[in-house]
Design a protein around this motif. Sequence first.
Motif, PDB file in Angstrom:
ATOM      1  N   LEU A  37       0.826  -1.204   0.000  1.00  0.00           N
ATOM      2  CA  LEU A  37       0.000   0.000   0.000  1.00  0.00           C
ATOM      3  C   LEU A  37       0.863   1.259   0.000  1.00  0.00           C
ATOM      4  O   LEU A  37       2.025   1.218   0.394  1.00  0.00           O
ATOM      5  CB  LEU A  37      -0.921   0.016   1.235  1.00  0.00           C
ATOM      6  N   MET A 279      -2.604   4.179  11.198  1.00  0.00           N
ATOM      7  CA  MET A 279      -4.012   3.848  11.400  1.00  0.00           C
ATOM      8  C   MET A 279      -4.920   4.963  10.883  1.00  0.00           C
ATOM      9  O   MET A 279      -5.958   4.699  10.279  1.00  0.00           O
ATOM     10  CB  MET A 279      -4.286   3.533  12.873  1.00  0.00           C
ATOM     11  N   ARG A 281      -4.161   7.407   8.572  1.00  0.00           N
ATOM     12  CA  ARG A 281      -4.046   7.744   7.163  1.00  0.00           C
ATOM     13  C   ARG A 281      -4.243   6.556   6.254  1.00  0.00           C
ATOM     14  O   ARG A 281      -4.780   6.685   5.164  1.00  0.00           O
ATOM     15  CB  ARG A 281      -2.671   8.368   6.897  1.00  0.00           C
ATOM     16  N   MET A 282      -3.758   5.385   6.659  1.00  0.00           N
ATOM     17  CA  MET A 282      -3.856   4.219   5.785  1.00  0.00           C
ATOM     18  C   MET A 282      -5.031   3.329   6.156  1.00  0.00           C
ATOM     19  O   MET A 282      -5.352   2.394   5.422  1.00  0.00           O
ATOM     20  CB  MET A 282      -2.548   3.431   5.818  1.00  0.00           C
ATOM     21  N   LYS A 283      -5.651   3.591   7.289  1.00  0.00           N
ATOM     22  CA  LYS A 283      -6.825   2.824   7.738  1.00  0.00           C
ATOM     23  C   LYS A 283      -6.504   1.354   7.940  1.00  0.00           C
ATOM     24  O   LYS A 283      -7.326   0.474   7.673  1.00  0.00           O
ATOM     25  CB  LYS A 283      -7.996   2.952   6.752  1.00  0.00           C
ATOM     26  N   ILE A 284      -5.265   1.086   8.358  1.00  0.00           N
ATOM     27  CA  ILE A 284      -4.926  -0.290   8.689  1.00  0.00           C
ATOM     28  C   ILE A 284      -4.434  -0.347  10.127  1.00  0.00           C
ATOM     29  O   ILE A 284      -3.908   0.626  10.666  1.00  0.00           O
ATOM     30  CB  ILE A 284      -3.861  -0.887   7.737  1.00  0.00           C
ATOM     31  N   VAL A 285      -4.665  -1.505  10.762  1.00  0.00           N
ATOM     32  CA  VAL A 285      -4.306  -1.692  12.159  1.00  0.00           C
ATOM     33  C   VAL A 285      -2.894  -2.282  12.239  1.00  0.00           C
ATOM     34  O   VAL A 285      -2.613  -3.302  11.609  1.00  0.00           O
ATOM     35  CB  VAL A 285      -5.319  -2.637  12.853  1.00  0.00           C
TER      36      VAL A 285
END
Lengths: 324, 324
Positions: A37, A279, A281-285
């Motif tokens: 990503l 978390m 900006r990329m919306k991942i944990v």
Amino acid sequence: MAVMSSPPETTSYAADLDAVRAAAERIAPYAHRTPVLTSGAIDRVAGRRLWFKCENFQKIGAFKFRGATNCVLSLTDDEARRGVVTHSSGNHAQALALAARHRGITAHIVMPTTSPEVKCAAVREYGGVIHPCPPTLADRERVADVVLAETGGCFVHPYNDPRIIAGQGTCVLELLDEVPDLDAIIAPIGGGGLMSGTCIAARGVRPGIRLFAAEPAGADDAARSLAAGRLIPQTGPDTIADGLLTSLGDLTWPIVRDHVERVITVADDEIVAAMRLIMQRMKIVVEPSGAVSLAAALALAEPGVERLGVIVSGGNVDLDRLPW
Amino acid sequence: MAVMSSPPETTSYAADLDAVRAAAERIAPYAHRTPVLTSGAIDRVAGRRLWFKCENFQKIGAFKFRGATNCVLSLTDDEARRGVVTHSSGNHAQALALAARHRGITAHIVMPTTSPEVKCAAVREYGGVIHPCPPTLADRERVADVVLAETGGCFVHPYNDPRIIAGQGTCVLELLDEVPDLDAIIAPIGGGGLMSGTCIAARGVRPGIRLFAAEPAGADDAARSLAAGRLIPQTGPDTIADGLLTSLGDLTWPIVRDHVERVITVADDEIVAAMRLIMQRMKIVVEPSGAVSLAAALALAEPGVERLGVIVSGGNVDLDRLPW
């Protein structure tokens, strides 16, 4: 900084590119090819372009599944039959449990009685058999020895094992397959399994690529080892990055020593800020250990690193206790 | 449940499949084609296979960017020159600001003075011009009218607009392109822009597909409207899903009425549990409104829905205030 006067002899290391390629083929039916990503917003903060290899999306939520799977699948039927054994309360425990289940064998996991119930539950969910032990390293090793003697199983070290190193290297093989023209790669360093595998794979396919290690300041044995030119074990680690507390091993250290240009150490508040940035900006944990490489990438002041690969190593964080 | 005795005349709706396809082409250079993710662990909980269309990875962190971009790009040069205007404190505000910036025009966003600073900052970051207003709908509309009169700009409604509906439909076009053989799709419903676009696109390419709407019990105007067979506006919404508080519009309602088989309402604790499940298992960050569709999917007791598409609508959540 490690200065290389002549190319190191790769054959003297615990793993080589062929071993990584064989591991990639072996684990392909079981492991995810995780996404790469990017984030324009984070690129602007970093002042360079970053490609995030997202091992938080790997099975069990961390890269550890790669090495564990390669190891379990490398066993002969005779070895495999008696199961595998390790002591760990972290991602390696879950990784080995799931890898063993895929092969239909038993994983014996020696876990301290102080381990959070959520981690024990995860190991059990993947079919692992838990052997509780008192919470000291000596006790863990003692109980593991008992289990090994009783079962005749195969001990699987979390990082200081050629099959583990080769397995972890498959991650960067995928990254460079997808983004071949990176100037450099940065990966978190704890015991050095991921970092050494990264070195072998990356230099194998891209000999000129630059390699950086990201390490918590509170567990900086790799930085001190590289500065001293000899393996200095970690004592009394103190960092939020609980996946990076361990010392380098005698198999991972020579690879790190010869291939890593620099270890960038980062403070816990930088790690927490990086975790939050990912978390948001990329919306991942991501877990703290998984954000250490971004924290170091943001601190990296090397000229010529325009295109940087960043290994996000895992996402197993307690959502009830986010560190902000 | 809406019973369809004869196929509805799609030409009478605000948008049709051609409009959605045109929107897809229009927004392609700007919008992400978001990933479709799966989770074996969540499938086991759900008792069926789920495909998550992850709009939390969309630009600005939500599907709203699709509709806003389609709308802004649909303007004539003469219309566009005077800018666009909306009132919103949510994802639509950010979406319109960024869409306008891509076209090089000004977005005027009327925002209540009570809006969190983080949301205002996001709008400013995307180049939007904020016009503060008192925190009532009447005030928002009044200030927006003033801005419209002053600028001669084009008002962009967050959902009750044919260009918005067509833009939001592009999401499901991508989902069905990637996973053509779904039995059903479930999407969250607030004003109905996403749901109506989903209906038009999904039924356009797969006439037999079943369509479900997911709605918070605390803002259940769609469920009540469908039960009554007429548009019942939402009054006094009370739910954690702050993206789904609004009433259906006169353009979205007929599409929802004719195509949605059932509205599944879920309580806030189900929404929070679904949000947590997604973050823990899939390692992605979702906002409460984005988790409503999973909450409803877990509550859905329809036979024959083996393969279900789930729209995860957004990921803009305040990480300091996770609701558990």
